[in-house]
Design an enzyme around this catalytic site. Structure first.
Site, PDB file in Angstrom:
ATOM      1  N   ASP A 130      -2.237   3.366 -17.742  1.00 61.04           N
ATOM      2  CA  ASP A 130      -2.187   1.910 -17.857  1.00 61.04           C
ATOM      3  C   ASP A 130      -2.837   1.490 -19.179  1.00 61.04           C
ATOM      4  OD1 ASP A 130      -2.202  -0.830 -17.402  1.00 61.04           O
ATOM      5  OD2 ASP A 130      -2.627  -0.596 -15.274  1.00 61.04           O
ATOM      6  N   ASP A 131      -2.066   0.883 -20.049  1.00 61.75           N
ATOM      7  CA  ASP A 131      -2.592   0.366 -21.337  1.00 61.75           C
ATOM      8  C   ASP A 131      -3.078   1.476 -22.272  1.00 61.75           C
ATOM      9  OD1 ASP A 131      -2.105  -2.053 -20.165  1.00 61.75           O
ATOM     10  OD2 ASP A 131      -4.197  -2.637 -19.939  1.00 61.75           O
ATOM     11  N   CYS A 153       2.625  -4.736 -18.188  1.00 58.73           N
ATOM     12  CA  CYS A 153       2.762  -3.702 -17.166  1.00 58.73           C
ATOM     13  C   CYS A 153       3.868  -3.894 -16.142  1.00 58.73           C
ATOM     14  CB  CYS A 153       1.438  -3.471 -16.485  1.00 58.73           C
ATOM     15  SG  CYS A 153       0.809  -4.882 -15.611  1.00 58.73           S
ATOM     16  N   ARG A 199       6.955  -1.403 -15.348  1.00 56.08           N
ATOM     17  CA  ARG A 199       7.025  -0.634 -14.099  1.00 56.08           C
ATOM     18  C   ARG A 199       8.346  -0.874 -13.380  1.00 56.08           C
ATOM     19  NH1 ARG A 199       1.315   0.712 -12.855  1.00 56.08           N
ATOM     20  NH2 ARG A 199       0.370   0.178 -14.851  1.00 56.08           N
ATOM     21  N   LYS A 227      -1.477   1.922  -8.997  1.00 55.44           N
ATOM     22  CA  LYS A 227      -1.151   0.501  -9.187  1.00 55.44           C
ATOM     23  C   LYS A 227       0.356   0.260  -9.022  1.00 55.44           C
ATOM     24  CE  LYS A 227      -1.092  -2.680 -13.077  1.00 55.44           C
ATOM     25  NZ  LYS A 227      -1.699  -2.961 -14.378  1.00 55.44           N
ATOM     26  N   HIS A 260       1.859  -3.423  -8.432  1.00 61.08           N
ATOM     27  CA  HIS A 260       2.016  -4.675  -9.191  1.00 61.08           C
ATOM     28  C   HIS A 260       3.469  -5.168  -9.289  1.00 61.08           C
ATOM     29  CE1 HIS A 260       0.708  -7.300 -12.841  1.00 61.08           C
ATOM     30  NE2 HIS A 260       0.549  -7.916 -11.685  1.00 61.08           N
ATOM     31  N   HIS A 266      -6.890   0.543 -17.967  1.00 59.00           N
ATOM     32  CA  HIS A 266      -6.850  -0.913 -17.849  1.00 59.00           C
ATOM     33  C   HIS A 266      -8.280  -1.446 -17.701  1.00 59.00           C
ATOM     34  CE1 HIS A 266      -5.846  -4.884 -16.198  1.00 59.00           C
ATOM     35  NE2 HIS A 266      -4.590  -4.668 -16.587  1.00 59.00           N
ATOM     36  N   ASP A 308       2.360   2.435 -19.581  1.00 60.13           N
ATOM     37  CA  ASP A 308       3.199   1.266 -19.287  1.00 60.13           C
ATOM     38  C   ASP A 308       3.344   0.332 -20.485  1.00 60.13           C
ATOM     39  OD1 ASP A 308       0.580   0.369 -19.220  1.00 60.13           O
ATOM     40  OD2 ASP A 308       0.856  -0.904 -17.461  1.00 60.13           O
ATOM     41  N   ASN A 309       2.419   0.401 -21.426  1.00 62.09           N
ATOM     42  CA  ASN A 309       2.482  -0.425 -22.654  1.00 62.09           C
ATOM     43  C   ASN A 309       1.348   0.028 -23.565  1.00 62.09           C
ATOM     44  OD1 ASN A 309       1.527  -2.632 -20.226  1.00 62.09           O
ATOM     45  ND2 ASN A 309       0.036  -2.107 -21.793  1.00 62.09           N
ATOM     46  N   LYS A 318      -0.896  -4.555 -26.857  1.00 62.95           N
ATOM     47  CA  LYS A 318      -0.319  -5.015 -25.586  1.00 62.95           C
ATOM     48  C   LYS A 318       0.039  -6.500 -25.637  1.00 62.95           C
ATOM     49  CE  LYS A 318      -1.358  -5.411 -20.637  1.00 62.95           C
ATOM     50  NZ  LYS A 318      -2.356  -5.197 -19.582  1.00 62.95           N
TER      51      LYS A 318
END
Lengths: 591, 125
Positions: free
Chosen positions: A31-32, A69, A73, A131, A133, A222, A327-328, A384
């Site tokens: 994540d991130d 994100c 996803r 996660k 989301h 994250h 994810d980014n 991001k």
């Protein structure tokens, strides 16, 4: 090569139920994580497990994803553009003007089929730990979207040490286990716990011999950026050189590794502060923030190593293909002065401390500032949420013994929507058509990366294919080596630019004036993308961060208003009675 | 003096009403405020029903007491609060629960206020 072709052939010709010969798939999502946050991409961070996967597999140097994100996803799991999949933005950031539209809810639509559903129908066990989301109400959870066993976080993020929301927009951290609200254990640390869950899921059903699809979307890295002390300690002093030095060192190392062209340049973001202008005390604090970030990355890598060790001990590794991506790009939302009084008070209101000594530990809030985020995505521009390469270009590694990519690097342009078709091809699973179960569904738009099996220097997308992108008003269109990009102010300049991202991944040289015909043609392609995917404009005064606060207040304020109305309704009769009683007492006859 | 007592008792009544209504509007937040997770299924039904009903009734009793001036309403509310405090102490001493000293203190103080209200504010006094 022959192994892969025979694997695909066996899978494709198999009966509808997957056999023991079908490969297991492990899809790991950070994540991130920034573009150069792994050693294999040029980082100073210690990521031996992921580096080893890259050495045994294929490293993607030109892989892209939406810059936030949930859209990323949604596309990862469906192979469909985020606007068509119902997740054009994270729900927390969608303005009211857009929320009126059914496809702007930030919840995975019923018009798309997830990879998990397809693989489950094929006979795979399907697991998720991490996660989600993509929806938090009953019917929106992964248990209802093809996942057999689940332990998930429904929110955009949460604390890594305990069941606690990281933003005041959430009343609590919403964790679910197999569709039911769940509580976290006392000894919770996100990367460790999610890896344990994944191992437990696999172990609990391995005896039946059926293959599995395990989706492991980590919380790392994250915000809040938190890590165990022993991992933080390994980076003591590493970041004392400052963000500019780290950004430069990573740029050079990525060039040396062949991840980016040797002649590529980089820009210095306007949000990057002057390291030398900081006091020694501030430098020490900022360096610690990044040390915690690095510790969190290494802790994730360590736990991926534990998962791989388990797969090897269980005799499953030989038939498992592992995907690792982010994810980014890196998030730059950390306040430059996280340690000052206003920031400390804001953190305190959420029950957090920001002291130097225990930064990153339980009860502590930490996030890296834009200056270090720029180093995390070196040598790319932006980070991001933005359509610059720093927000969209991320690591991707595909590895595993069934494949025989031995430490090769591909510069082919790939997009997150390509991964679902790739996994379907590897497992011999048919892609959904336009109808499924009597209902119209979106066909997958991505392309399998399997052509790179025979030719890693080849391409996945033809050079004349246009791939559009929009998220919160920031936009891009990719075509061959070229990209047009638009970033909103105040960090962006609200103008379109044209870059050759193969030669110039740092987006330093705008080619719009040099190649006006191509520029106009791509702008026209983008307009067609907007119409075809029903992309809605953001309001002129739209500010994503402000919108998060407004949406949070609205969500929580609605309950407060209802509570007030009910309280008023309950107390009104008492007030009226009290008043009438007083009045009759006053107007009564004098004694 | 009586005016101040009326205001304090009235505010505590409103507080209990809010706490009770919150179980209907925002049960997870209400549960968190009392240091417990929101349960599921039958347990949730009991949790929301029992605790929400208790607080709402407590608030209504206090408002009835103030408006009617009947000592029995003050005393009923005080009895409820004292029993809650006693059961908290039992939970701590016999069953290993945390000692919720702050909550027990608040409950006893409000119960004493209500007892005082029964003496000074009621028409039966």
């Amino acid at each position: 090569m022959l192994m892969i072709l025979s694997l695909v052939a066996v899978s494709a010709s198999a009966e509808p139920a997957a056999s023991t010969g079908s490969p297991n798939i492990v899809l790991i999502l950070a994540d991130d994580l920034g573009f150069t946050d792994l050693g294999a991409y040029g980082s100073e961070m210690n990521t031996p497990t992921l580096d080893a996967l890259a050495r045994d597999g294929l490293l993607f140097a030109n892989h892209h994803t939406p810059a936030s994100c949930a859209p990323s996803r949604a596309m990862l799991l469906t192979g469909v553009d985020s606007h068509r999949a119902g997740v054009p933005n994270i729900p927390e950031m969608i303005p009211p003007d857009q929320k009126d539209q059914a496809h702007y809810q930030g919840v995975l639509g019923r018009n798309v089929v997830t990879l998990a559903t397809l693989l489950q129908d094929r006979g795979y066990h399907t697991y998720i730990a991490g996660k989600w989301h993509l929806g938090s109400r009953p019917g929106e959870l992964p248990s209802q979207r093809g996942f057999e066993r689940t332990f998930i976080l429904a929110d955009s993020g949460a604390d890594n040490w305990e069941q606690k929301p990281y933003l005041p927009i959430y009343e609590k951290a919403n964790w679910f286990s197999d569709g039911q609200e769940a509580e976290l254990p006392e000894d919770f640390y996100s990367s460790t716990f999610l890896t344990d869950q994944t191992i437990d899921f696999i172990q609990s059903q391995r005896s039946d011999g059926r293959p599995f699809f395990a989706y492991l979307p980590f919380q790392a890295v994250h915000i809040p950026v938190q890590a165990p002390q022993e991992f933080i300690d390994r980076y003591d002093g590493v970041y004392d050189v400052g963000w500019d030095s780290i950004r430069e060192a990573r740029h050079r190392e990525a060039q040396r590794l062949g991840v980016i062209p040797a002649e590529s340049q980089r820009v210095r973001m306007a949000t990057t502060e002057d390291w030398d202008a900081l006091t020694p005390e501030d430098q020490r604090y900022q360096a610690k923030r990044m040390a915690v970030y690095a510790g969190m990355v290494e802790a994730m890598d360590f736990n991926i190593g534990r998962l791989i060790d388990y797969l090897k001990q269980a005799g499953l590794y030989e038939n498992t293909i592992i995907f690792f991506t982010s994810d980014n790009g890196a998030e730059a939302s950390g306040q430059p002065n996280q340690g000052n009084l206003p920031s400390r008070l804001a953190a305190s209101a959420q029950g957090y401390r920001t002291d130097y000594e225990d930064l990153g530990l339980k009860g502590s809030f930490n996030a890296i500032p834009p200056s270090f985020a720029s180093a995390a995505v070196s040598p790319l521009a932006y980070y991001k949420f933005y359509a610059g390469e720093g927000g969209m270009r991320v690591p991707l590694i595909i590895s595993g013994e069934p494949l025989d990519w031995q430490g090769q690097t591909t510069h082919a342009f790939t997009y997150v929507s390509d991964l679902a078709p790739t996994i379907l091809e590897l497992t011999g699973t048919p892609a959904p058509g336009r109808y499924r179960g009597g209902r119209a569904v979106e066909p997958m738009q991505g392309r399998s990366v399997m052509p790179l099996v025979s030719n890693p220097s080849g391409e996945v997308h033809p050079s004349d294919e246009s791939i559009g992108y929009e998220l919160a008003g920031n936009a891009a269109l990719f075509r061959g080596n070229y990209k047009i990009v638009f970033n909103r102010g105040p960090i962006g300049d609200d103008r379109w630019h044209l870059y050759n991202i193969a030669m110039d991944p740092g987006e330093t040289l705008d080619l719009a004036a040099r190649e006006p015909a191509l520029f106009q043609e791509m702008l026209g392609e983008y307009e067609r993308y907007v119409v075809a995917n029903q992309v809605l404009p953001v309001p002129a005064d739209y500010d994503a961060r402000v919108q998060v606060i407004l949406n949070g207040l609205h969500a929580r304020g609605a309950k407060a208003v209802l509570l007030g109305v009910l309280l008023f309704a309950l107390t009104l009769p008492f007030l009226l009675f009290h008043r009438a009683r007083n009045k009759s007492g006053q107007s009564g006859p004098a004694a | 003096m009586n005016r101040a007592l009326q205001i304090l008792i009235g505010l505590s009544g409103l507080l209990f009403l809010v706490m009770g209504l919150r179980w209907a509007v925002d049960p997870s937040g209400a549960a968190e405020g009392l240091g417990m997770p929101l349960m599921t299924g039958l347990a949730q039904s009991s949790q929301v029903g029992d605790v929400g009903g208790l607080f709402l009734s407590l608030g209504l009793m206090i408002l009835f007491a103030l408006v009617s001036g009947r000592a029995i309403w003050f005393q009923a509310a005080a009895l409820l609060l004292l029993n809650i405090a006693i059961f908290r102490l039992l939970a701590w001493s016999l069953h290993g629960a945390a000692l919720a000293a702050q909550m027990i203190g608040v409950e006893i103080v409000i119960a004493l206020l209500l007892t005082g209200g029964a003496r000074r504010l009621s028409e039966d006094a």
